[in-house]
Enzyme design. Structure first.
Site, PDB file in Angstrom:
ATOM      1  N   PHE A  14     -74.287 -12.353 -33.294  1.00  0.00           N
ATOM      2  CA  PHE A  14     -74.252 -12.547 -34.750  1.00  0.00           C
ATOM      3  C   PHE A  14     -73.220 -13.629 -35.129  1.00  0.00           C
ATOM      4  O   PHE A  14     -73.591 -14.720 -35.602  1.00  0.00           O
ATOM      5  CB  PHE A  14     -73.956 -11.188 -35.406  1.00  0.00           C
ATOM      6  CG  PHE A  14     -73.420 -11.246 -36.804  1.00  0.00           C
ATOM      7  CD1 PHE A  14     -74.060 -11.997 -37.782  1.00  0.00           C
ATOM      8  CD2 PHE A  14     -72.274 -10.537 -37.150  1.00  0.00           C
ATOM      9  CE1 PHE A  14     -73.553 -12.051 -39.085  1.00  0.00           C
ATOM     10  CE2 PHE A  14     -71.774 -10.587 -38.438  1.00  0.00           C
ATOM     11  CZ  PHE A  14     -72.405 -11.348 -39.410  1.00  0.00           C
ATOM     12  N   TYR A 148     -63.368   0.069 -26.805  1.00  0.00           N
ATOM     13  CA  TYR A 148     -63.382  -1.183 -27.579  1.00  0.00           C
ATOM     14  C   TYR A 148     -61.961  -1.535 -28.038  1.00  0.00           C
ATOM     15  O   TYR A 148     -61.466  -2.630 -27.786  1.00  0.00           O
ATOM     16  CB  TYR A 148     -64.314  -1.005 -28.776  1.00  0.00           C
ATOM     17  CG  TYR A 148     -64.486  -2.224 -29.651  1.00  0.00           C
ATOM     18  CD1 TYR A 148     -65.155  -3.354 -29.185  1.00  0.00           C
ATOM     19  CD2 TYR A 148     -64.008  -2.243 -30.963  1.00  0.00           C
ATOM     20  CE1 TYR A 148     -65.342  -4.465 -29.991  1.00  0.00           C
ATOM     21  CE2 TYR A 148     -64.193  -3.350 -31.779  1.00  0.00           C
ATOM     22  CZ  TYR A 148     -64.862  -4.462 -31.295  1.00  0.00           C
ATOM     23  OH  TYR A 148     -65.041  -5.565 -32.100  1.00  0.00           O
TER      24      TYR A 148
END
Ligand code: NAD
Length: 322
Positions: A14, A148
């Site tokens: 993205f 993450y």
């Protein structure tokens, strides 16, 4: 400094694909390194006729080999949506450790400027609000999201070590929730999920009671901030995001209104360690880069909704995790 040839890891994703487009539009040559785990060819196809995009389908955890001149390395490869990184926990930790190591070595060997895409997740579930760069964060190091958060924190530390020990010209940015065209409908992040649900008439699934806050930045604003950071000599870390803060339920309501949807809002379980509050303090980015976002939420949502209305973006939305 002039950036004639830039390497973008995660360039098919993205944000990465918007960066490829930006640098191609400024006349640069772009080398995109991507394993297409969450990235898509369709994001890059419109850029191929420029003749200035080279795409290499590689897993950067296995090594990086880019012959020739490189003026900048922008390291964006990593699953970014909670649905993606919770489904690829080891891959996420590998790209945020081995991948960062290889990307830094590339920058070092080419004497290139290195920019690392860190995240507001380094602040965890914050106890300071809004979050300035000086805040060290409140992260659960063993929870599911840690794959993450901690990979990004490790990458920040590795980037600073390369700066201090090897003199690499580094920059760290902490990106807050960003949205816009080219997000995947099924990636699980709030805005694409809400838009997909609203357009298909499905219930709009708001996590918890929807009072948790987020601050959403339109992708064009973010790209302008990244370009300003790259062209500066600043090391960061610098927050890049839009400080306009809304509750998740407010964002869902706005999307329902802008799409003209009759979908009901339904409330579903909230994921573990989901942050209560998110709002960047962007005073430093404004002072040091002269940058601040200019696209309002309504304007950015309208542009994103019209992109999602295209017939070729149809897919089933997944469960939402903001
Ligand atoms: P994305 O999933 O669309 O893009 C990530 C890209 O990295 C994909 O193209 C994917 O295929 C690629 N990739 C993953 N592992 C790889 C590997 N081992 N080798 C090569 N390529 C690999 O996500 P995005 O939203 O565009 O995010 C891009 C970066 O920005 C990520 O590092 C993310 O952590 C960071 N970021 C994004 C946001 C946001 O709101 N979008 C917020 C904070 C930080």
């Amino acid at each position: 400094m002039k950036f004639e040839r830039v390497v973008i890891t995660g360039g098919a994703g993205f944000i990465g694909s918007h960066l490829c487009e930006h640098f191609i539009n400024t006349g640069a040559h772009v080398v995109c390194l991507d394993n297409f785990s969450t990235g898509r060819w369709e994001n890059l196809e419109p850029l191929l006729p420029s003749g200035r995009l080279e795409v290499k389908s590689v897993d950067i955890t296995e090594g990086i080999d880019v012959p020739g001149q490189v003026d900048a390395v922008l390291h964006f490869a990593s699953p970014a949506s909670p649905v993606d990184y919770l489904g690829m926990p080891i891959e996420t930790m590998k790209v945020g450790s081995l991948g960062t190591f290889h990307a830094l070595n590339l920058a070092r060997s080419k004497a290139a400027r290195f920019l690392f895409a860190s995240t507001s997740e380094t602040y965890g579930n914050p106890q300071v609000h809004p979050q300035p760069e000086s805040y060290w964060g409140h992260v659960n190091p063993v929870g599911p999201r840690s794959v993450y958060d901690e990979a990004k924190r490790f990458s920040e530390a590795l980037t600073m070590a390369y700066r201090r020990s090897h003199g690499v010209d580094t920059a760290v940015i902490r990106i807050f929730n960003t949205y816009g065209p080219r997000m995947r409908r099924g990636d699980g992040r709030a805005i694409p999920t809400f838009i997909a649900q609203a357009l298909s008439g499905d219930p709009i699934t708001v996590a918890g009671n929807g009072t948790q806050s987020r601050s959403f930045c339109y992708v064009d604003d973010l790209v302008a901030g990244i370009a300003a950071m790259l062209r500066s000599a600043e090391p960061g870390p610098l927050n890049l995001g839009n400080p306009e803060e809304l509750t998740v339920a407010q964002v869902a309501g706005r999307i329902k209104e802008l799409t003209g949807s009759s979908s009901p809002l339904v409330f579903v379980d909230r994921p573990q360690d989901d942050p209560d509050l998110r709002r960047p303090d962007i005073a430093a980015a404004h002072r040091l880069l002269g940058w601040k976002p200019t696209v309002s939420l309504d304007s950015g949502l309208k542009r994103t909704i019209s992109w999602f209305r295209r017939p070729d973006t149809v897919a089933t939305p997944a469960g939402m995790i903001a």
